[in-house]
Write a protein that holds these residues in place. Structure first.
Motif, mmCIF file in Angstrom:
data_model
loop_
_atom_site.group_PDB
_atom_site.id
_atom_site.type_symbol
_atom_site.label_atom_id
_atom_site.label_comp_id
_atom_site.label_asym_id
_atom_site.label_seq_id
_atom_site.Cartn_x
_atom_site.Cartn_y
_atom_site.Cartn_z
ATOM 1 N N ALA A 226 30.269 -4.030 -18.348
ATOM 2 C CA ALA A 226 30.853 -4.075 -19.656
ATOM 3 C C ALA A 226 31.117 -2.641 -20.178
ATOM 4 C CB ALA A 226 30.298 -4.883 -20.668
ATOM 5 N N VAL A 227 32.388 -2.558 -20.714
ATOM 6 C CA VAL A 227 32.649 -1.288 -21.360
ATOM 7 C C VAL A 227 33.176 -1.213 -22.637
ATOM 8 C CG1 VAL A 227 33.011 0.252 -19.082
ATOM 9 C CG2 VAL A 227 35.024 -0.934 -20.227
ATOM 10 N N THR A 228 33.159 -0.146 -23.409
ATOM 11 C CA THR A 228 33.619 -0.233 -25.000
ATOM 12 C C THR A 228 35.388 0.079 -24.930
ATOM 13 O OG1 THR A 228 33.542 2.079 -25.265
ATOM 14 C CG2 THR A 228 31.674 0.795 -25.704
ATOM 15 N N PRO A 229 35.912 -0.078 -25.798
ATOM 16 C CA PRO A 229 37.507 0.425 -26.021
ATOM 17 C C PRO A 229 37.594 1.549 -25.734
ATOM 18 C CG PRO A 229 36.729 -1.036 -27.932
ATOM 19 C CD PRO A 229 35.256 -0.723 -27.305
ATOM 20 N N GLN A 230 36.984 2.408 -25.533
ATOM 21 C CA GLN A 230 36.950 3.863 -25.240
ATOM 22 C C GLN A 230 36.948 4.054 -23.521
ATOM 23 O OE1 GLN A 230 34.998 3.145 -27.999
ATOM 24 N NE2 GLN A 230 36.886 3.220 -29.259
ATOM 25 N N GLY A 231 36.312 3.035 -22.953
ATOM 26 C CA GLY A 231 36.087 3.003 -21.498
ATOM 27 C C GLY A 231 34.595 3.530 -21.158
ATOM 28 N N VAL A 232 33.809 3.477 -22.458
ATOM 29 C CA VAL A 232 32.539 4.005 -21.848
ATOM 30 C C VAL A 232 31.639 2.926 -21.903
ATOM 31 C CG1 VAL A 232 30.605 5.292 -22.879
ATOM 32 C CG2 VAL A 232 32.730 6.037 -23.308
ATOM 33 N N ASN A 233 30.658 3.222 -20.832
ATOM 34 C CA ASN A 233 29.804 1.980 -20.511
ATOM 35 C C ASN A 233 28.932 1.544 -21.773
ATOM 36 O OD1 ASN A 233 27.964 4.441 -20.134
ATOM 37 N ND2 ASN A 233 26.621 2.960 -19.959
ATOM 38 N N ALA A 234 28.941 0.370 -21.835
ATOM 39 C CA ALA A 234 28.189 -0.396 -22.930
ATOM 40 C C ALA A 234 26.636 -0.379 -22.596
ATOM 41 C CB ALA A 234 28.415 -2.038 -22.901
ATOM 42 N N SER A 235 25.917 0.322 -23.476
ATOM 43 C CA SER A 235 24.487 0.419 -23.292
ATOM 44 C C SER A 235 23.642 -0.674 -22.649
ATOM 45 C CB SER A 235 23.616 1.059 -24.514
ATOM 46 O OG SER A 235 23.929 -0.144 -25.641
ATOM 47 N N PHE A 236 24.098 -2.096 -22.809
ATOM 48 C CA PHE A 236 23.354 -3.226 -22.336
ATOM 49 C C PHE A 236 23.635 -3.609 -20.938
ATOM 50 C CE2 PHE A 236 26.822 -4.669 -24.896
ATOM 51 C CZ PHE A 236 27.789 -5.239 -23.801
ATOM 52 N N SER A 237 24.823 -2.832 -20.605
ATOM 53 C CA SER A 237 25.393 -3.574 -19.391
ATOM 54 C C SER A 237 24.390 -2.873 -18.069
ATOM 55 C CB SER A 237 26.851 -2.773 -19.062
ATOM 56 O OG SER A 237 27.289 -3.351 -17.864
ATOM 57 N N SER A 238 24.134 -4.197 -17.312
ATOM 58 C CA SER A 238 23.066 -3.823 -16.126
ATOM 59 C C SER A 238 23.724 -2.892 -15.082
ATOM 60 C CB SER A 238 22.626 -5.356 -15.503
ATOM 61 O OG SER A 238 22.004 -5.986 -16.445
ATOM 62 N N LEU A 239 22.726 -2.528 -14.290
ATOM 63 C CA LEU A 239 22.738 -1.275 -13.606
ATOM 64 C C LEU A 239 22.863 -1.666 -12.031
ATOM 65 C CD1 LEU A 239 20.889 1.510 -15.441
ATOM 66 C CD2 LEU A 239 23.359 1.032 -15.813
ATOM 67 N N LEU B 62 36.482 -4.664 -20.342
ATOM 68 C CA LEU B 62 35.971 -4.772 -21.823
ATOM 69 C C LEU B 62 35.081 -5.791 -22.267
ATOM 70 C CD1 LEU B 62 36.421 -3.345 -24.486
ATOM 71 C CD2 LEU B 62 38.115 -4.798 -25.057
ATOM 72 N N GLY B 63 33.796 -5.622 -22.681
ATOM 73 C CA GLY B 63 32.847 -6.425 -22.985
ATOM 74 C C GLY B 63 32.002 -5.777 -24.063
ATOM 75 N N SER B 64 32.496 -4.899 -24.837
ATOM 76 C CA SER B 64 31.742 -4.433 -26.027
ATOM 77 C C SER B 64 32.733 -3.868 -27.148
ATOM 78 C CB SER B 64 30.744 -3.507 -25.731
ATOM 79 O OG SER B 64 30.002 -2.776 -26.762
ATOM 80 N N PRO B 65 33.271 -4.956 -27.984
ATOM 81 C CA PRO B 65 33.337 -6.423 -27.635
ATOM 82 C C PRO B 65 34.459 -7.039 -26.910
ATOM 83 C CG PRO B 65 34.302 -5.980 -29.754
ATOM 84 C CD PRO B 65 33.947 -4.437 -29.050
ATOM 85 N N THR B 66 34.419 -8.241 -26.699
ATOM 86 C CA THR B 66 35.425 -8.838 -26.141
ATOM 87 C C THR B 66 35.950 -10.072 -27.032
ATOM 88 O OG1 THR B 66 34.508 -8.772 -24.017
ATOM 89 C CG2 THR B 66 36.282 -10.469 -24.235
#
Length: 467
Positions: free
Chosen positions: A353-366, A381-385
Motif C-alpha cells: 500500500a502507498v499514500t496518494p503521494q506514492g509513498v509507502n504506507a508505514s503499515f505495509s508489510s515488507l 493506493l491503500g492509505s486510504p482507499t
C-alpha cells in the motif's frame, strides 16, 4: 440438466464444498492428513468434464495448460475410511492431497494414523475454539452518500485509486472486465445482497466454507463488502470500481472468531472451487503467520512459497490458468514486519500500500521472501482507499486489503484486453509496467504498475493511449 449445472453439482459431492464446515469449530483437535496417493479414484484426466466445468476446461485449453493428477478428486473410498474412524471430514484439497479432519478422542487419531494411505499428519489446532455471537445485519442506506464526491469526474471518489495505476486508459478503450470472472475471498460480505450499489453486480455464485447457512456469507464481517466494492461498484459520477463489468464469485473462507492454520485449508478449498468453476482472477485480502496455537505459527525461514499449505496452493494457481492477487499484509509497524503467507508464493501478485503521494504506507508489510524473491510484487493506493461500507455509505479504509482489489480488478481488465496471454504472462506484464521495475526493493517491489503501459506493451503498440 445442462453440463454446467451438472459439473457444479459434482463439485459439491466430490470436492466437499458443502459439508460440515460449521461443525469443525466443535472439535477438540483439528488435523491435516496428507495422503500418499489417489489409488482407486473413479475419475480420469481423460474425462475432466466429470470434475471441472466447461469454463474451467476452456480456460486451460486457451492457455495450453494440461489436466494432471493433481486435478483428480480424492478417492471417495479414502474419505469413507477416514469417516469410519469417527473423524469428521471438514474440507479437503485434491491439489495437495490433504484432508482436514476434526476429532475428539485420542483413539480416533491412532485409527487415522493406521490407515495405509495416510502418509503424515499435522495438528493445526488444539482446544475448544470460541465462537462469536451470530452476526446481526447492519442497517444500510438506500442510496450512496454523495458527500465528498468528485462531481467533475465520472469515477467520483474512486478516480484517484484507478488513475494512479493507469486504469483509466483501459476503461476508456472499453476494457472494464466484461467476460472475466473474479473470485473474492474474505471473512464475510455484510449486506452485499441488499445495498443498491452492490445488488447491480453480476454475482454468479457464492459459497461459505465455514457454515452450511447460505445467509451467513451476507451476515458475516463487512470486510469483504468493502473489498468487493473497490472492484465492482458502477455508480457513474459517484463511484466506479476497477472492473465493474466483471462477473463475481464470493467466498467466505476466513473465520473471524479465531486464527488457526485450518483457515489455510478453507482458503485452499476455496481456490480449488474457484478453479473448478472457471474463475480467472482471485482477489484475496487475507493472510496468515501467527495463530492462536503458537505451536502452529510460521517463521520467516518458511517463506519460500512452498512450505505453508496456503502458499503452496497459491504457487499452483497460475499453472492452472488463474491469476492470484493477495494483500501483502499490514505488519510493517509491528514485530513481524514481513509479508504474510501466501504472499510469499510464486507466480502471483502480492500487493503493498502507498499514500496518494506514492509513498509507502508505514503499515505495509515488507519483503523479500526467505529465498530472496522481490516482495511485494506491486503497490497501489491503500492509505486510504475509497470503498462502499456495509452500511451503504461512501467511506475510506486503510490497509493492503484495499489496495489489493484495486490491482485485482485492473488485472481482469488487462486480461480482457489481452485474452491470448497466459496467467504468467499477464503477471509479468504487470510487474514490468511498475515504476520501480528497474530497481525493485523490499518496500515497493516493482512499484506502482501502469496498466495503460502494460496494455501497450502487450499489444506491441507505439501510439499513445489517453491516461
Amino acid at each position: 440438466m445442462n453440463k454446467r449445472i451438472t459439473a457444479i453439482l459434482l463439485l459439491s459431492v466430490f470436492l466437499g464444498c458443502a459439508v460440515a464446515q460449521a461443525r469443525g469449530n466443535e472439535h477438540k483437535f483439528l488435523y491435516r492428513l496428507t495422503l500418499a496417493d489417489k489409488n482407486g479414484t473413479p475419475f480420469s484426466i481423460e474425462a475432466p468434464e466429470e470434475f471441472l466445468s466447461e469454463k474451467a476446461i476452456e480456460r486451460r485449453r486457451r492457455q495450453h495448460l494440461g489436466i494432471d493428477s493433481t486435478d483428480l478428486p480424492i478417492p471417495p473410498a479414502y474419505l469413507s475410511q477416514i469417516a469410519a474412524t469417527g473423524a469428521e471430514v471438514i474440507v479437503k484439497s485434491k491439489w495437495n492431497n490433504t484432508v482436514l479432519v476434526g476429532i475428539d478422542k485420542a483413539k480416533q487419531y491412532k485409527d487415522l494414523q493406521s490407515l495405509p494411505f495416510v502418509a503424515r499428519t499435522k495438528k493445526v489446532y488444539t482446544g475448544q475454539e470460541q465462537k462469536k455471537d451470530s452476526h446481526v445485519r447492519d442497517h444500510f442506506h438506500a442510496i450512496l452518500n454523495r458527500i465528498d464526491t468528485v462531481y467533475d469526474s465520472n469515477y467520483g471518489v474512486a478516480r484517484e485509486q484507478i488513475a494512479m495505476v493507469g486504469g483509466i486508459g483501459l476503461h476508456s478503450r472499453g476494457y472494464t472486465g466484461k467476460g472475466m470472472t473474479i473470485a473474492v475471498f474474505d471473512a464475510g460480505f455484510m449486506n452485499a445482497d441488499r445495498i443498491p450499489a452492490l445488488t447491480k453486480i453480476n454475482i454468479e455464485g457464492t459459497h461459505d466454507f465455514l457454515s452450511d447457512d447460505k445467509d451467513d456469507i451476507y451476515r458475516g464481517e463487512s470486510h469483504g463488502t468493502m473489498t468487493l466494492s473497490v472492484i465492482a461498484v458502477n455508480e457513474p459520477g459517484v463511484f466506479i470500481g476497477t472492473a465493474p463489468d466483471a462477473t463475481f464469485w464470493l467466498f467466505r473462507c476466513e473465520d473471524d472468531a479465531t486464527e488457526t492454520s485450518a483457515e489455510e485449508d478453507y482458503w485452499t478449498a476455496a481456490a480449488e472451487f474457484a478453479d473448478s468453476v472457471g474463475v480467472d482472477v482471485i482477489s484475496s485480502s487475507l493472510g496468515y503467520h501467527d495463530f492462536d496455537d503458537k505451536d502452529t505459527s510460521y517463521h520467516y525461514y518458511e517463506q519460500d512459497g512452498h512450505t505453508s499449505l496456503i502458499s503452496c496452493t497459491s504457487s499452483m494457481l497460475a499453472s492452472k490458468g488463474i491469476i492470484h492477487v493477495n494483500s501483502a499484509g499490514n505488519d510493517g509497524m509491528g514485530t513481524w514486519k514481513k509479508i504474510n503467507f501466501p504472499s510469499d508464493a510464486e507466480d502471483m501478485l502480492s500487493v503493498g500500500a502507498v499514500t496518494p503521494q506514492g509513498v509507502n504506507a508505514s503499515f505495509s508489510s515488507l519483503g523479500p521472501t526467505a529465498d530472496g524473491r522481490v516482495k511485494p510484487d506491486v503497490v497501489a493506493l491503500g492509505s486510504p482507499t475509497a470503498v462502499v461500507s456495509s452500511r451503504g455509505t461512501l467511506t475510506s479504509e486503510q490497509g493492503t486489503s484495499f489496495s489489493t482489489p484495486v490491482i485485482s480488478g485492473m488485472v481482469a481488465c488487462l486480461w480482457q484486453a489481452l485474452p491470448d496471454k497466459t496467467a504468467k504472462e499477464i503477471i509479468e506484464l504487470v510487474r514490468q509496467s511498475g515504476n520501480n521495475y528497474e530497481h525493485p526493493d523490499n518496500v515497493y517491489g516493482y512499484g506502482l504498475p501502469d496498466f495503460t503501459k502494460a496494455l501497450k506493451q502487450g499489444k506491441h503498440e507505439t501510439d499513445p493511449i489517453a491516461p
